[in-house]
Write a protein that holds these residues in place. Structure first.
Motif, PDB file in Angstrom:
ATOM      1  N   LEU A   8       0.820  -1.202   0.000  1.00 41.78           N
ATOM      2  CA  LEU A   8       0.000   0.000   0.000  1.00 41.78           C
ATOM      3  C   LEU A   8       0.859   1.259   0.000  1.00 41.78           C
ATOM      4  CD1 LEU A   8      -2.888  -0.988   2.443  1.00 41.78           C
ATOM      5  CD2 LEU A   8      -3.052  -0.599  -0.024  1.00 41.78           C
ATOM      6  N   SER A   9       1.986   1.237   0.716  1.00 38.03           N
ATOM      7  CA  SER A   9       2.874   2.403   0.735  1.00 38.03           C
ATOM      8  C   SER A   9       3.491   2.625  -0.638  1.00 38.03           C
ATOM      9  CB  SER A   9       3.979   2.217   1.783  1.00 38.03           C
ATOM     10  OG  SER A   9       3.450   2.230   3.095  1.00 38.03           O
ATOM     11  N   ARG A  10       3.825   1.546  -1.335  1.00 38.09           N
ATOM     12  CA  ARG A  10       4.360   1.681  -2.698  1.00 38.09           C
ATOM     13  C   ARG A  10       3.303   2.228  -3.642  1.00 38.09           C
ATOM     14  NH1 ARG A  10       7.223  -3.814  -4.372  1.00 38.09           N
ATOM     15  NH2 ARG A  10       7.486  -2.602  -6.288  1.00 38.09           N
ATOM     16  N   ILE A  11       2.071   1.735  -3.523  1.00 37.25           N
ATOM     17  CA  ILE A  11       0.985   2.238  -4.359  1.00 37.25           C
ATOM     18  C   ILE A  11       0.752   3.717  -4.081  1.00 37.25           C
ATOM     19  CG2 ILE A  11      -1.498   2.093  -4.796  1.00 37.25           C
ATOM     20  CD1 ILE A  11      -1.274  -0.926  -4.255  1.00 37.25           C
ATOM     21  N   GLN A  12       0.752   4.097  -2.806  1.00 33.82           N
ATOM     22  CA  GLN A  12       0.508   5.491  -2.448  1.00 33.82           C
ATOM     23  C   GLN A  12       1.596   6.399  -2.982  1.00 33.82           C
ATOM     24  OE1 GLN A  12      -1.070   6.651   1.543  1.00 33.82           O
ATOM     25  NE2 GLN A  12       0.920   7.644   1.774  1.00 33.82           N
ATOM     26  N   PHE A  13       2.852   5.990  -2.823  1.00 30.22           N
ATOM     27  CA  PHE A  13       3.939   6.833  -3.299  1.00 30.22           C
ATOM     28  C   PHE A  13       3.916   6.932  -4.821  1.00 30.22           C
ATOM     29  CE2 PHE A  13       8.309   8.172  -4.155  1.00 30.22           C
ATOM     30  CZ  PHE A  13       8.462   9.152  -3.190  1.00 30.22           C
ATOM     31  N   ALA A  14       3.637   5.812  -5.486  1.00 29.19           N
ATOM     32  CA  ALA A  14       3.546   5.838  -6.956  1.00 29.19           C
ATOM     33  C   ALA A  14       2.419   6.753  -7.404  1.00 29.19           C
ATOM     34  CB  ALA A  14       3.330   4.426  -7.487  1.00 29.19           C
ATOM     35  N   PHE A  15       1.303   6.721  -6.729  1.00 31.08           N
ATOM     36  CA  PHE A  15       0.169   7.572  -7.074  1.00 31.08           C
ATOM     37  C   PHE A  15       0.528   9.042  -6.927  1.00 31.08           C
ATOM     38  CE2 PHE A  15      -3.480  10.021  -5.486  1.00 31.08           C
ATOM     39  CZ  PHE A  15      -4.363   9.884  -6.540  1.00 31.08           C
ATOM     40  N   VAL A  16       1.141   9.390  -5.805  1.00 33.62           N
ATOM     41  CA  VAL A  16       1.482  10.790  -5.547  1.00 33.62           C
ATOM     42  C   VAL A  16       2.532  11.284  -6.530  1.00 33.62           C
ATOM     43  CG1 VAL A  16       2.523  12.352  -3.858  1.00 33.62           C
ATOM     44  CG2 VAL A  16       0.817  10.690  -3.115  1.00 33.62           C
ATOM     45  N   VAL A  17       3.561  10.478  -6.777  1.00 33.81           N
ATOM     46  CA  VAL A  17       4.614  10.889  -7.699  1.00 33.81           C
ATOM     47  C   VAL A  17       4.075  11.012  -9.124  1.00 33.81           C
ATOM     48  CG1 VAL A  17       6.799  10.217  -8.747  1.00 33.81           C
ATOM     49  CG2 VAL A  17       6.476   9.947  -6.299  1.00 33.81           C
ATOM     50  N   ALA A  18       3.233  10.071  -9.531  1.00 31.24           N
ATOM     51  CA  ALA A  18       2.697  10.114 -10.895  1.00 31.24           C
ATOM     52  C   ALA A  18       1.869  11.372 -11.123  1.00 31.24           C
ATOM     53  CB  ALA A  18       1.850   8.872 -11.157  1.00 31.24           C
ATOM     54  N   PHE A  19       1.095  11.784 -10.125  1.00 33.44           N
ATOM     55  CA  PHE A  19       0.287  12.981 -10.287  1.00 33.44           C
ATOM     56  C   PHE A  19       1.107  14.256 -10.109  1.00 33.44           C
ATOM     57  CE2 PHE A  19      -3.255  10.153 -10.165  1.00 33.44           C
ATOM     58  CZ  PHE A  19      -4.283  10.839 -10.777  1.00 33.44           C
ATOM     59  N   HIS A  20       2.290  14.133  -9.503  1.00 32.72           N
ATOM     60  CA  HIS A  20       3.153  15.310  -9.373  1.00 32.72           C
ATOM     61  C   HIS A  20       4.012  15.519 -10.609  1.00 32.72           C
ATOM     62  CE1 HIS A  20       6.134  18.154  -7.938  1.00 32.72           C
ATOM     63  NE2 HIS A  20       7.081  17.276  -8.207  1.00 32.72           N
ATOM     64  N   ILE A  21       4.560  14.440 -11.155  1.00 34.27           N
ATOM     65  CA  ILE A  21       5.598  14.576 -12.177  1.00 34.27           C
ATOM     66  C   ILE A  21       5.069  15.203 -13.460  1.00 34.27           C
ATOM     67  CG2 ILE A  21       5.316  12.316 -13.285  1.00 34.27           C
ATOM     68  CD1 ILE A  21       8.371  12.101 -13.362  1.00 34.27           C
ATOM     69  N   VAL A  22       3.759  15.111 -13.703  1.00 32.70           N
ATOM     70  CA  VAL A  22       3.234  15.712 -14.929  1.00 32.70           C
ATOM     71  C   VAL A  22       3.401  17.224 -14.926  1.00 32.70           C
ATOM     72  CG1 VAL A  22       1.583  13.851 -15.345  1.00 32.70           C
ATOM     73  CG2 VAL A  22       0.886  15.832 -13.981  1.00 32.70           C
ATOM     74  N   PHE A  23       3.469  17.838 -13.745  1.00 35.89           N
ATOM     75  CA  PHE A  23       3.626  19.297 -13.708  1.00 35.89           C
ATOM     76  C   PHE A  23       5.073  19.724 -13.948  1.00 35.89           C
ATOM     77  CE2 PHE A  23      -0.417  18.700 -11.484  1.00 35.89           C
ATOM     78  CZ  PHE A  23      -1.206  19.549 -12.235  1.00 35.89           C
ATOM     79  N   ILE A  72       4.975  19.114  -2.356  1.00 36.04           N
ATOM     80  CA  ILE A  72       5.161  19.193  -0.903  1.00 36.04           C
ATOM     81  C   ILE A  72       4.715  17.907  -0.226  1.00 36.04           C
ATOM     82  CG2 ILE A  72       4.275  20.356   1.165  1.00 36.04           C
ATOM     83  CD1 ILE A  72       4.337  22.960  -0.416  1.00 36.04           C
ATOM     84  N   VAL A  73       3.734  17.235  -0.819  1.00 33.95           N
ATOM     85  CA  VAL A  73       3.186  16.024  -0.210  1.00 33.95           C
ATOM     86  C   VAL A  73       4.233  14.909  -0.148  1.00 33.95           C
ATOM     87  CG1 VAL A  73       1.451  14.211  -0.493  1.00 33.95           C
ATOM     88  CG2 VAL A  73       0.847  16.594  -0.905  1.00 33.95           C
ATOM     89  N   MET A  74       5.094  14.819  -1.153  1.00 30.85           N
ATOM     90  CA  MET A  74       5.993  13.668  -1.254  1.00 30.85           C
ATOM     91  C   MET A  74       6.976  13.549  -0.097  1.00 30.85           C
ATOM     92  SD  MET A  74       6.771  13.205  -5.291  1.00 30.85           S
ATOM     93  CE  MET A  74       7.571  14.786  -5.438  1.00 30.85           C
ATOM     94  N   PRO A  75       7.682  14.623   0.310  1.00 32.12           N
ATOM     95  CA  PRO A  75       8.648  14.441   1.398  1.00 32.12           C
ATOM     96  C   PRO A  75       8.026  13.976   2.706  1.00 32.12           C
ATOM     97  CG  PRO A  75       9.038  16.505   0.244  1.00 32.12           C
ATOM     98  CD  PRO A  75       7.740  15.973  -0.250  1.00 32.12           C
ATOM     99  N   PHE A  76       6.767  14.302   2.940  1.00 35.15           N
ATOM    100  CA  PHE A  76       6.132  13.843   4.169  1.00 35.15           C
ATOM    101  C   PHE A  76       6.095  12.322   4.238  1.00 35.15           C
ATOM    102  CE2 PHE A  76       4.382  18.175   4.125  1.00 35.15           C
ATOM    103  CZ  PHE A  76       4.612  18.538   5.445  1.00 35.15           C
ATOM    104  N   GLN A  77       5.973  11.689   3.081  1.00 34.38           N
ATOM    105  CA  GLN A  77       5.895  10.229   3.077  1.00 34.38           C
ATOM    106  C   GLN A  77       7.216   9.572   3.469  1.00 34.38           C
ATOM    107  OE1 GLN A  77       3.151   8.457  -0.067  1.00 34.38           O
ATOM    108  NE2 GLN A  77       3.688  10.432  -0.980  1.00 34.38           N
ATOM    109  N   PHE A  78       8.327  10.285   3.284  1.00 39.47           N
ATOM    110  CA  PHE A  78       9.593   9.721   3.739  1.00 39.47           C
ATOM    111  C   PHE A  78       9.591   9.519   5.248  1.00 39.47           C
ATOM    112  CE2 PHE A  78      11.446  11.920  -0.146  1.00 39.47           C
ATOM    113  CZ  PHE A  78      11.504  10.751  -0.875  1.00 39.47           C
ATOM    114  N   GLY A  79       8.861  10.368   5.965  1.00 36.71           N
ATOM    115  CA  GLY A  79       8.766  10.197   7.407  1.00 36.71           C
ATOM    116  C   GLY A  79       7.641   9.286   7.830  1.00 36.71           C
TER     117      GLY A  79
END
Length: 466
Positions: A8-23, A72-79
């Protein structure tokens, strides 16, 4: 598949990164394009460059804001989700993220206000300078983020102390073996993505006979740029592939769908990889071709996936198919770019309805290719977060529960659906509105409204009560 906290953590990070990288895939190139338009207007005083710059600046403002918010959302997931990873690599990658904030984000934030709201308040040269500095900020951001990612792919310049990675040579950390290839290949992909967006938007207006002068200028600039940048990007991708073969051979084997070590190696055009049986179904291949483009010889050896332990093999199917999507789109981009450049050279760009229709269809192609390339890069690195040194299973936060991650993933899905729908709706409205038209011959041009009135959903004249 068991939906445990790791999955689930991998799915969540992939989801967030995929929606971020388009910008970033759009704003990095768009910032440079706006700087070019501002420079050309400053040098030539051609109003078409000014109208084009104002139009794209509105779109850039919304896209940049969305990129910041989603980033901004992505670094929070590292913690929260990847605390074990953060604990082990913080001494190496923490400074890279800090430098990204100090050199890139501060530069962008400092001069973005001048770029957006300063056209009537600063001299033209200062406004152009702000555009250049904002563009430089986006490139600095790419530099540091890709240095971070490249170190995870090809770690260098570190020692391990008490189970943690510690920098021994920080220049080697930054300029690790894959960094120059990843940086040039990714940034050029961002530029090509932006070029096809510009071309698609210009083609949309040309096909409808609107904003002809400005739209034709944008289309001609785009096709000539893409005619040069697209083959360059493909060449940079080839160099990146050779580097990957040297440092991550399992990833290349997954990309190619090769299970057996071969010399010469065939190129698998299509197959259905069966990882459980370590074979391909319905395979169509060309003998020797993989050796040619992977080793640049007709008989070069390419390692197969069976030469790696099963527990060290990446998931083959997503890497295999994503690679073909990326290559297929890149080849199509090259054909469309050269077709458009030929039409522009012959003066028939705006009179070819077939090309204008194809150009509009190609507008999202760069985003799809970037997401496919990101899938190849990140899924192909599995099962490692730091390649060959730290497994993904050992990087997840130890105290997470399935309910914790499931709830946060559901919240992300809900919030992103609302926010992205609103941003997408507004961006489509801006695109459909198009750049301003040239004033009629003999008419005095009305002073341009400040960008704040164009970007914010407020009519500046109505707000004065006129």
């Amino acid at each position: 598949m068991l939906l445990d906290p790791l999955i689930l953590s991998r799915i969540q990070f992939a989801f967030v990164v995929a929606f971020h990288i388009v910008f970033p895939a759009f704003t990095v190139g768009l910032a440079s394009y706006i700087a070019l338009l501002e420079g050309l207007y400053l040098a030539r005083r051609d109003e078409r460059y000014l109208r084009a710059s104002k139009f794209w600046l509105r779109i850039f403002a919304v896209s940049f804001g969305m990129g910041v918010v989603s980033g901004i959302v992505m670094p929070f997931q590292f913690g929260t989700n990847w605390a074990a990873f953060s604990d082990k690599v913080a001494n190496v990658v923490g400074p890279l993220l800090a430098y990204e904030g100090l050199t890139a984000f501060f530069l962008e934030a400092g001069f973005l206000g001048v770029l957006l709201f300063g056209r009537e308040r600063v001299p033209p040269w200062a406004h152009f300078g702000a555009a250049v500095l904002v563009a430089a900020g986006t490139l600095f951001s790419s530099f540091w983020i890709l240095a971070f990612n490249s170190w995870m792919q090809t770690p260098a310049g570190y020692v391990v102390e008490a189970g943690r990675f510690v920098p021994a040579d920080f220049s080697a950390v930054i300029f690790n073996p894959s960094f120059p290839y990843r940086l040039t290949h990714t940034v050029s992909a961002f530029y090509v993505t932006t070029g096809f967006v510009v071309l698609g938007v210009a083609a949309h207006h040309l096909a409808r006979g609107r904003h002809r002068d400005t739209a034709l200028l944008m289309a001609r600039m785009a096709v000539f740029f893409l005619a040069v940048m697209t083959p360059l990007q493909i060449a940079l991708g080839d160099a990146h592939g050779l580097n990957t073969l040297a440092h991550q051979p399992a990833k290349v084997a997954a990309m190619e769908g090769l299970w057996e070590t071969s010399a010469p190696a065939p190129s698998v055009l299509f197959a259905i990889p069966d990882q459980a049986e370590q074979t391909n179904r319905l395979k169509v291949s060309i003998p020797r071709l993989a050796s040619l483009y992977l080793t640049h010889t007709w008989s070069g050896e390419v390692r197969g996936l069976k030469s790696f332990p099963r527990e060290d093999q990446p998931p083959v199917a997503p890497v295999f198919f994503a690679f073909r999507i990326m290559v297929g789109i890149g080849t199509t981009m090259l054909a469309v770019a050269w077709w458009g450049a030929y039409l522009a050279w012959r003066g028939r760009l705006e009179t070819s309805p077939v090309f204008l229709r194809v150009a509009q269809w190609m507008l999202p192609s760069g985003f799809i290719a970037v997401l496919a390339g990101w899938t190849v890069t990140e899924v192909g690195r599995q099962p490692w977060t730091v390649y060959g040194l730290l497994r993904t299973a050992d990087s997840v936060s130890p105290s997470l529960s399935t309910a914790d991650v499931g709830l946060s993933l559901a919240a992300y899905l809900l919030v992103y659906a609302v926010v992205y729908a609103a941003a997408g709706y507004y961006l489509v409205k801006l695109v459909r509105h198009g750049p301003a038209d040239a004033p009629p011959a003999g008419a005095s041009a009305r002073p341009a409204r400040p960008l704040s009135a164009a970007v914010l959903p407020v009519d500046a004249e109505a707000s004065r009560g006129d």
